[in-house]
Design a protein around this motif. Structure first.
Motif, mmCIF file in Angstrom:
data_model
loop_
_atom_site.group_PDB
_atom_site.id
_atom_site.type_symbol
_atom_site.label_atom_id
_atom_site.label_comp_id
_atom_site.label_asym_id
_atom_site.label_seq_id
_atom_site.Cartn_x
_atom_site.Cartn_y
_atom_site.Cartn_z
ATOM 1 N N ASP A 1 11.640 11.400 7.017
ATOM 2 C CA ASP A 1 13.057 11.754 6.866
ATOM 3 C C ASP A 1 13.981 10.640 7.355
ATOM 4 O O ASP A 1 15.032 10.403 6.786
ATOM 5 N N VAL A 2 13.575 9.995 8.450
ATOM 6 C CA VAL A 2 14.412 8.920 9.016
ATOM 7 C C VAL A 2 14.169 7.608 8.254
ATOM 8 O O VAL A 2 14.905 6.659 8.409
ATOM 9 N N ARG A 3 13.168 7.608 7.407
ATOM 10 C CA ARG A 3 12.767 6.445 6.613
ATOM 11 C C ARG A 3 12.398 5.259 7.505
ATOM 12 O O ARG A 3 12.966 4.175 7.410
ATOM 13 N N CYS A 4 11.426 5.498 8.374
ATOM 14 C CA CYS A 4 10.890 4.415 9.204
ATOM 15 C C CYS A 4 9.897 3.623 8.338
ATOM 16 O O CYS A 4 8.728 4.012 8.227
ATOM 17 N N GLU A 5 10.401 2.560 7.713
ATOM 18 C CA GLU A 5 9.575 1.857 6.717
ATOM 19 C C GLU A 5 8.327 1.234 7.328
ATOM 20 O O GLU A 5 7.301 1.089 6.659
ATOM 21 N N GLU A 6 8.400 0.875 8.610
ATOM 22 C CA GLU A 6 7.239 0.251 9.249
ATOM 23 C C GLU A 6 6.102 1.251 9.469
ATOM 24 O O GLU A 6 5.014 0.868 9.891
ATOM 25 N N ALA A 7 6.374 2.526 9.188
ATOM 26 C CA ALA A 7 5.350 3.556 9.438
ATOM 27 C C ALA A 7 4.423 3.767 8.249
ATOM 28 O O ALA A 7 3.437 4.506 8.369
ATOM 29 N N GLY A 8 4.727 3.142 7.117
ATOM 30 C CA GLY A 8 3.954 3.385 5.901
ATOM 31 C C GLY A 8 2.454 3.198 6.093
ATOM 32 O O GLY A 8 1.663 4.072 5.732
ATOM 33 N N ALA A 9 2.075 2.057 6.680
ATOM 34 C CA ALA A 9 0.642 1.754 6.839
ATOM 35 C C ALA A 9 -0.037 2.789 7.732
ATOM 36 O O ALA A 9 -1.150 3.247 7.450
ATOM 37 N N GLN A 10 0.669 3.165 8.820
ATOM 38 C CA GLN A 10 0.098 4.135 9.747
ATOM 39 C C GLN A 10 -0.087 5.505 9.071
ATOM 40 O O GLN A 10 -1.106 6.166 9.253
ATOM 41 N N LEU A 11 0.894 5.900 8.283
ATOM 42 C CA LEU A 11 0.797 7.198 7.599
ATOM 43 C C LEU A 11 -0.343 7.196 6.586
ATOM 44 O O LEU A 11 -1.077 8.186 6.462
ATOM 45 N N ARG A 12 -0.507 6.084 5.883
ATOM 46 C CA ARG A 12 -1.618 5.993 4.914
ATOM 47 C C ARG A 12 -2.966 6.049 5.650
ATOM 48 O O ARG A 12 -3.909 6.703 5.192
#
Lengths: 262, 231
Positions: free
Chosen positions: B173-184
């Motif tokens: 929701d906050v669009r933390c773009e650096e979190a993409g890899a961690q979420l994947r």
């Protein structure tokens, strides 16, 4: 949520009472296993409510045994999905809207299958002795997984002679076997969404059987019955589509649990 | 009067010599170099520099003092809200307004809200805290993304899976773009490991089951979708 205009008027009267409704957290909902939350009943002492919880728990255990016995005829390998009654102190939802998407999601995560609460008020003298009551049932898994379903939260208005004894209170909460039916529906829906197809089918079929036996079903009962019937059939379809499923439903008729018309 | 005449002549001569000397043009003044100018201006510059440094220092100290005073006042104001949000008898109707008021303090409200999320999570506080953190994240993303990412990586079994699900929703929701890899990576882990192994990552209450895996993966898919650039 299902609520009629007359009930709204009663709700307004009850909400203005001395003991304000409040939706507080229920720490005991964190325990293991599926559970029914028993909230406060306005005007009833906490000690009495503790006893009531014990009675509800005993009733649930009896129902579970019956369901298990019925199921053992078709499959002996079924696990025992015990549902326990848990008391929520100083919790009295003002109305069904307290169970919004977020609350339903968090309660579902805690394996709550049903939450029940009630508000009572003495009848006006012109209507004789007795009480009017609003009993609320939140079928948490249904509310969570099918938010558009009007059966997710049901509020039933009724009259009762007395709310003095445990039996009176239990009768109030369990009108037409509501506790058994709604618990089975909630449990069945939850099992369905964790891919426990056999347990889901057992619970939904048990609920359907009880709904079929209601002598004078309300419009809510009729709607719920149709919804449960559709879900019971959906369980079979899902089980057959799941390559990991190894149970009896691979070869059974989706309509097999539906009792014959009375 | 030969003596007087001599004196007169002598004096006249001297006057003439003096006048001649006076009439002679004075030699042009020697030109001053930049160093001469600098050395002349040095005292003045020193004074100005000292005044400027003094003014800057006073301003900075004043700003720091004001900031500290404001922060202290904010903490005192926030204290009541935090106490309200941690109270046992917190009602759903007051939880959200309280949490959103706390969110209005911006960055200073992030630590107490994260503590509420991780330590006092329940069906009333959880959603209220999530709304408040989302509100802060809209305007102070940088203050929220780092701590949320740390929480997303936690696997010590101290956080419950609904808290983890909340963190996942917030990261999206906050669009933390650096979190993409961690979420994947989290999604991959949930897709491949068995239930018993995954359950070790989370607090035992509420129980972690197949439904939890489904819910977490649903949240992860939604958050990853919101991190994708718009097409």
């Amino acid at each position: 949520m299902s609520l009629r205009p007359a009930s709204l008027a009663l709700l307004a009267v009850l909400a203005a009472g001395p003991c304000a409704a409040q939706m507080t957290a229920c720490p005991s909902s964190l325990g293991q296993g599926q559970k029914v939350l028993v909230d406060d009943i306005r005007g009833v002492e906490s000690l009495v409510l503790d006893t009531l919880r014990g009675r509800v728990d005993a009733a649930l255990a009896k129902l579970q045994l019956e369901t298990r016995a019925a199921r053992s005829a078709s499959s002996a390998s079924a696990p025992d999905p015990r549902v326990r009654a848990v008391r929520c102190f100083q919790r009295l939802p003002p109305d069904g809207s307290a169970f919004d998407d977020d609350v339903a999601r968090e309660l579902n995560a805690r394996e709550v299958v049903l939450e029940v609460w009630a508000q009572t008020a003495a009848l006006p003298p012109s209507q004789g002795p007795g009480f009017r009551a609003l009993v609320g049932y939140a079928l948490v898994p249904l509310r969570h997984y099918m938010p558009a379903s009007p059966q997710g939260v049901l509020v039933i208005e009724s009259k009762t002679r007395s709310v003095d004894s445990i039996d009176d209170l239990l009768a109030l909460l369990d009108q037409s076997g509501a506790l058994a039916i709604y618990t089975a529906v909630g449990s069945g829906v939850r099992f369905l969404h964790i891919d426990a197809y056999d347990e889901a089918r057992t619970q939904l079929c048990a609920a359907l059987g009880r709904l079929e036996r209601i002598r004078k079903p309300s419009p809510d009962d009729v709607e719920l019955k149709e919804a449960v019937r559709a879900m019971a059939q959906d369980v079979v379809r899902r089980a057959r589509a799941d390559p990991g499923y190894r149970g009896d439903m691979r070869a059974s008729d989706p309509r097999s649990c539906i009792p014959p018309p009375v | 009067m030969p003596l007087d005449a001599w004196k007169h002549r002598e004096l006249g001569g001297r006057v003439a010599a003096l006048e001649a000397a006076a009439k002679k043009p004075a030699p042009p003044p020697q030109k001053k170099g930049p160093w001469d100018v600098a050395s002349l201006l040095m005292p003045l510059m020193n004074g100005v520099a000292i005044a400027l440094v003094g003014w800057w220092l006073t301003g900075a100290v004043e700003v720091a003092l004001k900031r500290d005073t404001l922060q202290l006042a904010q903490v005192k104001e926030m204290q009541q809200l935090i106490a309200g949000l941690t109270a046992d008898k917190l009602d759903a109707q007051s939880a959200l307004p309280m949490a959103l008021t706390l969110a209005a303090y911006g960055k200073p409200a992030v630590p107490p809200l994260l503590a509420l999320l991780t330590e006092r999570f329940d069906e009333i506080r959880g959603p209220a805290t999530e709304s408040a953190l989302r509100a802060i994240g809209m305007s102070h993303r940088e203050a929220l993304c780092g701590p949320l990412l740390s929480l997303a990586k936690a696997r010590a079994g101290r956080l419950s899976w609904p808290v983890q699900a909340t963190v996942i929703r917030l990261l999206g929701d906050v669009r933390c773009e650096e979190a993409g890899a961690q979420l994947r990576a989290m999604d991959q882990r949930l897709a491949t490991l068995d239930l018993a192994e995954l359950a070790l990552d989370y607090d035992s209450r509420p129980a972690f089951d197949k439904g939890s895996v489904k819910e977490l993966r649903k949240m992860l898919a939604a958050s990853l979708r919101s991190l994708e650039p718009l097409r």
